[in-house]
Design an enzyme around this catalytic site. Structure first.
Site, PDB file in Angstrom:
ATOM      1  CE1 TYR A 156      -3.898   2.260   0.945  1.00 53.62           C
ATOM      2  CE2 TYR A 156      -2.560   3.259   2.487  1.00 53.62           C
ATOM      3  CZ  TYR A 156      -3.689   3.137   1.725  1.00 53.62           C
ATOM      4  OH  TYR A 156      -4.746   4.063   2.206  1.00 53.62           O
ATOM      5  CE  LYS A 160      -3.530   4.971  -1.151  1.00 50.17           C
ATOM      6  NZ  LYS A 160      -4.709   5.482  -2.185  1.00 50.17           N
TER       7      LYS A 160
HETATM    8  P1  NAD Z   1     -13.386   2.572   1.572  1.00 46.26           P
HETATM    9  O1  NAD Z   1     -12.710   1.240   1.547  1.00 46.26           O
HETATM   10  O2  NAD Z   1     -14.553   2.944   2.620  1.00 46.26           O
HETATM   11  O3  NAD Z   1     -13.798   2.918  -0.001  1.00 46.26           O
HETATM   12  C1  NAD Z   1     -12.948   2.488  -1.120  1.00 46.26           C
HETATM   13  C2  NAD Z   1     -13.841   2.784  -2.260  1.00 46.26           C
HETATM   14  O4  NAD Z   1     -13.008   2.300  -3.349  1.00 46.26           O
HETATM   15  C3  NAD Z   1     -15.297   2.165  -2.153  1.00 46.26           C
HETATM   16  O5  NAD Z   1     -16.217   3.161  -2.903  1.00 46.26           O
HETATM   17  C4  NAD Z   1     -14.924   0.850  -3.331  1.00 46.26           C
HETATM   18  O6  NAD Z   1     -16.009   0.437  -3.972  1.00 46.26           O
HETATM   19  C5  NAD Z   1     -14.038   1.538  -4.079  1.00 46.26           C
HETATM   20  N1  NAD Z   1     -13.155   0.558  -4.835  1.00 46.26           N
HETATM   21  C6  NAD Z   1     -12.335  -0.500  -4.299  1.00 46.26           C
HETATM   22  N2  NAD Z   1     -11.922  -1.148  -5.250  1.00 46.26           N
HETATM   23  C7  NAD Z   1     -12.319  -0.934  -6.381  1.00 46.26           C
HETATM   24  C8  NAD Z   1     -12.393  -1.322  -7.718  1.00 46.26           C
HETATM   25  N3  NAD Z   1     -11.515  -2.200  -8.128  1.00 46.26           N
HETATM   26  N4  NAD Z   1     -12.949  -0.631  -8.859  1.00 46.26           N
HETATM   27  C9  NAD Z   1     -13.662   0.525  -8.482  1.00 46.26           C
HETATM   28  N5  NAD Z   1     -14.130   0.901  -7.101  1.00 46.26           N
HETATM   29  C10 NAD Z   1     -13.271   0.227  -6.273  1.00 46.26           C
HETATM   30  O7  NAD Z   1     -11.989   3.283   1.719  1.00 46.26           O
HETATM   31  P2  NAD Z   1     -11.833   4.875   1.993  1.00 46.26           P
HETATM   32  O8  NAD Z   1     -11.299   4.995   3.367  1.00 46.26           O
HETATM   33  O9  NAD Z   1     -13.013   5.844   1.685  1.00 46.26           O
HETATM   34  O10 NAD Z   1     -10.735   4.990   1.009  1.00 46.26           O
HETATM   35  C11 NAD Z   1     -10.685   5.946   0.022  1.00 46.26           C
HETATM   36  C12 NAD Z   1      -9.314   6.435  -0.529  1.00 46.26           C
HETATM   37  O11 NAD Z   1      -8.713   7.119   0.530  1.00 46.26           O
HETATM   38  C13 NAD Z   1      -8.598   5.040  -0.839  1.00 46.26           C
HETATM   39  O12 NAD Z   1      -7.646   5.551  -1.828  1.00 46.26           O
HETATM   40  C14 NAD Z   1      -7.571   5.157   0.412  1.00 46.26           C
HETATM   41  O13 NAD Z   1      -6.386   4.282   0.269  1.00 46.26           O
HETATM   42  C15 NAD Z   1      -7.418   6.442   0.641  1.00 46.26           C
HETATM   43  N6  NAD Z   1      -7.095   6.750   2.221  1.00 46.26           N
HETATM   44  C16 NAD Z   1      -7.968   6.338   3.193  1.00 46.26           C
HETATM   45  C17 NAD Z   1      -7.520   6.663   4.493  1.00 46.26           C
HETATM   46  C18 NAD Z   1      -8.549   6.215   5.634  1.00 46.26           C
HETATM   47  O14 NAD Z   1      -8.027   6.342   6.911  1.00 46.26           O
HETATM   48  N7  NAD Z   1      -9.487   5.907   5.544  1.00 46.26           N
HETATM   49  C19 NAD Z   1      -6.335   7.068   4.971  1.00 46.26           C
HETATM   50  C20 NAD Z   1      -5.586   7.487   3.764  1.00 46.26           C
HETATM   51  C21 NAD Z   1      -5.787   7.150   2.692  1.00 46.26           C
END
Ligand code: NAD
Length: 248
Positions: A156, A160
């Site tokens: 990951y 990133k």
């Molecule tokens: P989440 O798991 O709640 O949502 C992820 C979203 O991505 C969902 O809508 C899912 O359907 C979609 N997705 C995953 N694989 C997919 C695919 N193959 N095709 C289409 N859609 C797909 O996650 P989140 O926490 O909302 O994360 C969103 C972004 O933010 C991600 O890139 C994650 O790495 C990043 N992020 C999250 C956090 C956190 O603390 N939650 C921190 C840093 C970065």
């Protein structure tokens, strides 16, 4: 200063829940027409209905960002429907956490495909309409983990961190054409992705956050709306953290 996104056509991947849903709601509130893209049509339609109920404009589009054909179809359909793409938010992402010694090739490949290769493909796909428009804003959702590293997340963190180098390179290539590329790096945000974290680990993590709380999707969306709007016309190639001061 224009912090609005009125009339802009914005694609948000992973818009069915979590941070992507928050970004879609906020961009619509700022006046954009949002193409909400993810795998689950029912959940996407619920987000679109929420936007419509608030007086905004949105449409649902099923996409699997691990598939080149699927991403290209999303961009083609958006351009066919609206004649342009002003904003692309690459937000869809997954984790397959495990220590390096236990990491299977599929854990590595899936995370790189969904979190990094997808961004290469979607950015290439929007280039044609954005070059024609001589305008566009691409916003890639990274992670503070791409800046700091994290035990158990080598795949990951590599994806990133890769996003940052990719975004800076493309930002340099297309700046003269009016296209901007930036990265937003969230810290710990309350979503499905972080829900499984044990309470003790959550408390230990919170102790390292100067603002003393976890973030919300709306916290991320504020910066995304700014980067999508013309208020950020002089901002490109940047990586901006929204993390309560965790990494400074
Ligand atoms: P989440 O798991 O709640 O949502 C992820 C979203 O991505 C969902 O809508 C899912 O359907 C979609 N997705 C995953 N694989 C997919 C695919 N193959 N095709 C289409 N859609 C797909 O996650 P989140 O926490 O909302 O994360 C969103 C972004 O933010 C991600 O890139 C994650 O790495 C990043 N992020 C999250 C956090 C956190 O603390 N939650 C921190 C840093 C970065």
């Amino acid at each position: 200063m224009n912090l609005r996104a009125d009339g802009k056509i914005a694609i948000v991947t992973g818009a069915s829940r979590g941070i992507g849903r928050g970004i879609a709601l906020a961009l619509a509130e700022a006046g954009a027409h949002v193409v909400c893209a993810a795998r689950d049509l029912a959940k996407l339609e619920a987000v679109v209905a929420e936007i419509a109920a608030a007086g905004g404009k949105a449409a649902a589009h099923v996409v699997d960002v691990s598939s080149r054909e699927s991403i290209e179809a999303l961009v083609t359909a958006t351009v066919a429907a609206h004649g342009r793409v002003d904003v692309l938010v690459n937000n869809a992402g997954i984790t397959r956490d495990t220590l390096l010694l236990r990491m299977k090739p599929a854990d590595w490949d899936d995370v790189i495909a969904t979190n990094l290769t997808s961004v290469f493909i979607s950015t290439q796909a929007v280039m044609k309409p954005m070059l024609k428009q001589r305008a566009g804003s691409i916003i890639n959702i990274g992670s503070v983990v791409g800046l700091t590293g994290n035990a158990g997340q080598a795949n990951y963190a590599a994806a990133k961190a890769g996003l940052i180098g990719f975004s800076k390179s493309v930002a340099r290539e297309v700046a003269s054409r009016g296209i901007r590329v930036n990265v937003v790096t969230p810290g710990f945000i309350e979503t499905d992705m972080t829900a499984a974290m044990p309470e003790a680990a959550k408390q230990a993590m919170l102790a390292t956050v100067p603002l003393g709380r976890t973030g919300t999707p709306a916290d991320i969306a504020g910066l995304v709306v700014y980067l999508a709007s013309d208020a950020s016309a002089y901002v490109t190639g940047q990586t901006v953290s929204v993390d309560g001061g965790f990494h400074m």
